[in-house]
Design a protein around this motif. Structure first.
Motif, PDB file in Angstrom:
ATOM      1  N   ALA A  62     -57.612 -29.452  74.548  1.00 44.59           N
ATOM      2  CA  ALA A  62     -56.870 -28.367  75.203  1.00 44.59           C
ATOM      3  C   ALA A  62     -55.378 -28.416  74.946  1.00 44.59           C
ATOM      4  N   ILE A  63     -54.865 -29.576  74.517  1.00 46.69           N
ATOM      5  CA  ILE A  63     -53.412 -29.708  74.328  1.00 46.69           C
ATOM      6  C   ILE A  63     -53.008 -29.623  72.861  1.00 46.69           C
ATOM      7  N   ILE A  64     -53.837 -28.985  72.043  1.00 44.63           N
ATOM      8  CA  ILE A  64     -53.472 -28.777  70.634  1.00 44.63           C
ATOM      9  C   ILE A  64     -52.120 -28.053  70.562  1.00 44.63           C
ATOM     10  N   GLY A  65     -51.236 -28.586  69.752  1.00 43.60           N
ATOM     11  CA  GLY A  65     -49.918 -27.960  69.592  1.00 43.60           C
ATOM     12  C   GLY A  65     -48.817 -28.616  70.387  1.00 43.60           C
ATOM     13  N   ASN A  66     -49.165 -29.551  71.284  1.00 45.80           N
ATOM     14  CA  ASN A  66     -48.124 -30.306  71.981  1.00 45.80           C
ATOM     15  C   ASN A  66     -47.377 -31.180  70.972  1.00 45.80           C
ATOM     16  N   LEU A  67     -46.058 -31.265  71.149  1.00 51.87           N
ATOM     17  CA  LEU A  67     -45.236 -31.951  70.145  1.00 51.87           C
ATOM     18  C   LEU A  67     -44.332 -33.006  70.736  1.00 51.87           C
ATOM     19  N   SER A  68     -43.987 -33.972  69.893  1.00 49.02           N
ATOM     20  CA  SER A  68     -43.001 -34.982  70.268  1.00 49.02           C
ATOM     21  C   SER A  68     -42.257 -35.417  69.015  1.00 49.02           C
ATOM     22  N   LEU A  69     -40.970 -35.672  69.183  1.00 52.71           N
ATOM     23  CA  LEU A  69     -40.134 -36.117  68.071  1.00 52.71           C
ATOM     24  C   LEU A  69     -39.792 -37.588  68.268  1.00 52.71           C
ATOM     25  N   VAL A  70     -40.094 -38.410  67.280  1.00 50.31           N
ATOM     26  CA  VAL A  70     -39.794 -39.847  67.363  1.00 50.31           C
ATOM     27  C   VAL A  70     -38.303 -40.050  67.123  1.00 50.31           C
ATOM     28  N   LYS A  71     -37.621 -40.640  68.111  1.00 49.03           N
ATOM     29  CA  LYS A  71     -36.162 -40.772  68.038  1.00 49.03           C
ATOM     30  C   LYS A  71     -35.675 -42.198  67.814  1.00 49.03           C
ATOM     31  N   THR A  72     -36.595 -43.154  67.709  1.00 47.10           N
ATOM     32  CA  THR A  72     -36.182 -44.539  67.475  1.00 47.10           C
ATOM     33  C   THR A  72     -37.057 -45.163  66.393  1.00 47.10           C
ATOM     34  N   ASP A  73     -36.655 -46.349  65.955  1.00 50.10           N
ATOM     35  CA  ASP A  73     -37.437 -47.107  64.977  1.00 50.10           C
ATOM     36  C   ASP A  73     -38.232 -48.228  65.639  1.00 50.10           C
ATOM     37  N   SER A  74     -38.449 -48.109  66.933  1.00 45.13           N
ATOM     38  CA  SER A  74     -39.247 -49.113  67.641  1.00 45.13           C
ATOM     39  C   SER A  74     -40.656 -49.160  67.056  1.00 45.13           C
ATOM     40  N   LYS A  75     -41.245 -50.345  67.028  1.00 44.80           N
ATOM     41  CA  LYS A  75     -42.587 -50.487  66.469  1.00 44.80           C
ATOM     42  C   LYS A  75     -43.598 -49.749  67.328  1.00 44.80           C
ATOM     43  N   ALA A  76     -44.349 -48.861  66.686  1.00 46.82           N
ATOM     44  CA  ALA A  76     -45.358 -48.083  67.414  1.00 46.82           C
ATOM     45  C   ALA A  76     -46.313 -47.440  66.430  1.00 46.82           C
ATOM     46  N   THR A  77     -47.466 -47.076  66.933  1.00 48.27           N
ATOM     47  CA  THR A  77     -48.425 -46.291  66.160  1.00 48.27           C
ATOM     48  C   THR A  77     -49.012 -45.254  67.096  1.00 48.27           C
ATOM     49  N   CYS A  78     -49.966 -44.470  66.624  1.00 43.66           N
ATOM     50  CA  CYS A  78     -50.540 -43.444  67.490  1.00 43.66           C
ATOM     51  C   CYS A  78     -52.020 -43.257  67.168  1.00 43.66           C
ATOM     52  N   SER A  79     -52.696 -42.541  68.035  1.00 48.60           N
ATOM     53  CA  SER A  79     -54.142 -42.365  67.890  1.00 48.60           C
ATOM     54  C   SER A  79     -54.463 -41.307  66.835  1.00 48.60           C
ATOM     55  N   CYS A  80     -55.752 -41.231  66.507  1.00 52.19           N
ATOM     56  CA  CYS A  80     -56.195 -40.251  65.510  1.00 52.19           C
ATOM     57  C   CYS A  80     -56.188 -38.828  66.052  1.00 52.19           C
ATOM     58  N   LYS A  81     -55.872 -38.663  67.322  1.00 48.49           N
ATOM     59  CA  LYS A  81     -55.812 -37.322  67.906  1.00 48.49           C
ATOM     60  C   LYS A  81     -54.435 -36.695  67.739  1.00 48.49           C
ATOM     61  N   LEU A  82     -53.559 -37.431  67.056  1.00 50.37           N
ATOM     62  CA  LEU A  82     -52.231 -36.908  66.739  1.00 50.37           C
ATOM     63  C   LEU A  82     -52.042 -36.892  65.230  1.00 50.37           C
ATOM     64  N   ALA A  83     -51.375 -35.855  64.760  1.00 49.91           N
ATOM     65  CA  ALA A  83     -50.984 -35.809  63.349  1.00 49.91           C
ATOM     66  C   ALA A  83     -49.522 -36.210  63.256  1.00 49.91           C
ATOM     67  N   ILE A  84     -49.188 -36.946  62.196  1.00 48.77           N
ATOM     68  CA  ILE A  84     -47.804 -37.366  61.965  1.00 48.77           C
ATOM     69  C   ILE A  84     -47.227 -36.527  60.834  1.00 48.77           C
ATOM     70  N   LEU A  85     -46.195 -35.764  61.135  1.00 53.45           N
ATOM     71  CA  LEU A  85     -45.528 -34.953  60.122  1.00 53.45           C
ATOM     72  C   LEU A  85     -44.222 -35.648  59.734  1.00 53.45           C
ATOM     73  N   ARG A  86     -44.020 -35.834  58.417  1.00 53.78           N
ATOM     74  CA  ARG A  86     -42.792 -36.472  57.935  1.00 53.78           C
ATOM     75  C   ARG A  86     -42.029 -35.460  57.084  1.00 53.78           C
ATOM     76  N   PRO A  87     -41.020 -34.822  57.669  1.00 55.04           N
ATOM     77  CA  PRO A  87     -40.287 -33.756  56.973  1.00 55.04           C
ATOM     78  C   PRO A  87     -39.644 -34.240  55.672  1.00 55.04           C
ATOM     79  N   LYS A  88     -39.690 -33.375  54.650  1.00 54.89           N
ATOM     80  CA  LYS A  88     -39.077 -33.687  53.361  1.00 54.89           C
ATOM     81  C   LYS A  88     -37.771 -32.914  53.167  1.00 54.89           C
ATOM     82  N   SER A  89     -37.844 -31.595  53.345  1.00 55.12           N
ATOM     83  CA  SER A  89     -36.672 -30.772  53.048  1.00 55.12           C
ATOM     84  C   SER A  89     -36.172 -30.002  54.270  1.00 55.12           C
ATOM     85  N   ILE A  90     -36.601 -30.391  55.455  1.00 59.53           N
ATOM     86  CA  ILE A  90     -36.162 -29.746  56.691  1.00 59.53           C
ATOM     87  C   ILE A  90     -35.886 -30.850  57.706  1.00 59.53           C
ATOM     88  N   LYS A  91     -34.851 -30.654  58.511  1.00 61.00           N
ATOM     89  CA  LYS A  91     -34.528 -31.671  59.512  1.00 61.00           C
ATOM     90  C   LYS A  91     -35.653 -31.747  60.550  1.00 61.00           C
TER      91      LYS A  91
END
Length: 378
Positions: free
Chosen positions: A18-47
């Motif tokens: 039900a929460i498809i589309g909820n977003l979060s921006l990673v703001k630190t380099d602290s060690k962490a990972t996430c579950s398979c229910k989240l996609a990780i987007l790594r921007p190339k040409s956009i901030k």
């Protein structure tokens, strides 16, 4: 699984349920990972700040929801991400959005620090800042000392850690909750009266100690009309403390203004009897502290949904500290919520600015950002 390790600048998006589309921006380099229910987007040409805000905007969310798949539990598969269209923005606009998000994050961090300081001050005042609950699994009690007093036969209730924290509190100035507040209940109208648009119906899942979220249940006009007098009575007023007795028991939230909603029967309404000796903001923090949370953990029963009886809630032991210290805690809490509000405002400004840039143009959006940030400062 190095590819799932998070890095500063990653944009996380929920892709299941039900929460498809909820977003979060990673703001630190602290060690962490996430579950398979989240996609990780790594921007190339956009901030990353601009990407996250765009995906949170109506234009981003409409595309995300369009590609949902499934019937029971819906999902947004990775193969569909290449169909999401991203506009190209000028660098001035991109920099402005980045600045808004950075300032919002700064306010968020300051807010969290202030709230943490308030919690620490309370624990210091009652001598529990270094308290570590006992892990001793055995506590020997006679029938008279146990069931004869509490009426409870479950062994978990008598764990030493609960006795320790209550003992610390009752050895200093304290009182039980029923002597400090008036307690009232709300109602359970039943799912037959739920509609998509009507009077907001707030349940335990719709709030936390940090704020209210938009409820997903509303009450029909027919029900409101039929129960008009009762509804008006049940609408919580400024100064009310919402306190949950079912589900996530023991969650307290202080209302800073009158509200146009009613709450479920799982939420009690607390009203401080004497605000000259007990500041509501202080009491709210105390109710959310480990002092009361451990009492909730001890008392609450239920195999599927936890239930905390009102008779037990009435007898919560609450520490009463010096009024000047209460004021200091209340000021920290209020500053925390003010900073949180400013943080949320800047996020909303950024989102609406992206929408204006697309609907009109970036110059209009930049001018609007300037106006809104000046208003925030005032």
């Amino acid at each position: 699984m190095k590819r799932s390790h998070l890095s500063k600048g990653d944009v996380l998006i929920s892709i299941v349920g039900a929460i498809i589309g909820n977003l979060s921006l990673v703001k630190t380099d602290s060690k962490a990972t996430c579950s398979c229910k989240l996609a990780i987007l790594r921007p190339k040409s956009i901030k990353p700040e601009l990407l996250s805000v765009y995906l949170k905007s109506n234009f981003g969310q409409n595309q995300i929801q369009k590609f949902r798949r499934g019937t029971g539990q819906t999902g947004f598969i990775l193969e569909d991400f290449d169909q999401i269209l991203i506009p190209e923005f000028e660098s001035d606009f991109s920099d402005s959005i980045e600045s808004l998000i950075s300032q919002s994050y700064s306010y968020h961090e300051q807010s969290a620090n202030n709230y943490s300081s308030a919690e620490q001050l309370l624990l210091q005042e009652i001598g529990l800042e270094d308290f570590k609950p006992s892990k001793e699994p055995v506590n020997v009690k006679s029938f008279k000392e146990s069931f004869g007093i509490s009426g409870r036969l479950d062994a978990e209730y008598y764990q030493i850690k609960y006795e320790e924290v209550v003992s610390r509190v009752i050895n200093q100035t304290h009182d039980i909750l029923v002597n400090l507040v008036d307690i009232s209940k709300s109602i359970e109208p039943g799912s037959a009266h739920y509609v998509e648009d009507g009077l907001p119906f707030v349940r335990v899942s719709d709030y936390s100690k940090f704020g209210l979220s938009k409820p997903d249940k509303y009450l029909s006009k027919a029900f409101i009309k039929d129960k008009k007098a009762l509804i008006q009575k049940l609408k919580p007023k400024k100064g009310t403390i919402l306190f949950s007795k079912d589900g996530s028991v023991g969650t307290a939230y202080y209302l800073r203004e009158d509200k146009e909603f009613i709450t479920s029967g799982a939420i009690l309404h607390l009203k401080v009897k004497n605000t000259k000796t007990l500041i509501p903001e202080y009491l709210t923090l105390a109710l959310n502290s480990k002092v009361v949370q451990m009492q909730a953990e001890r008392d609450a029963g239920g195999s599927i949904i936890l239930h905390w009886r009102v008779s037990e809630i009435e007898n919560i032991v609450v520490p009463i500290i010096d009024i000047d210290k209460q004021k200091q805690i209340a000021e920290l809490v209020e500053e925390s919520f003010s900073l949180k509000k400013q943080s949320e405002h800047l996020l909303e400004v950024a989102k609406q600015a992206v929408e204006k840039a697309i609907e009109e143009d970036e110059k209009v959006a930049l001018k609007w950002i300037t106006e809104q940030t000046k208003m925030a400062v005032k």
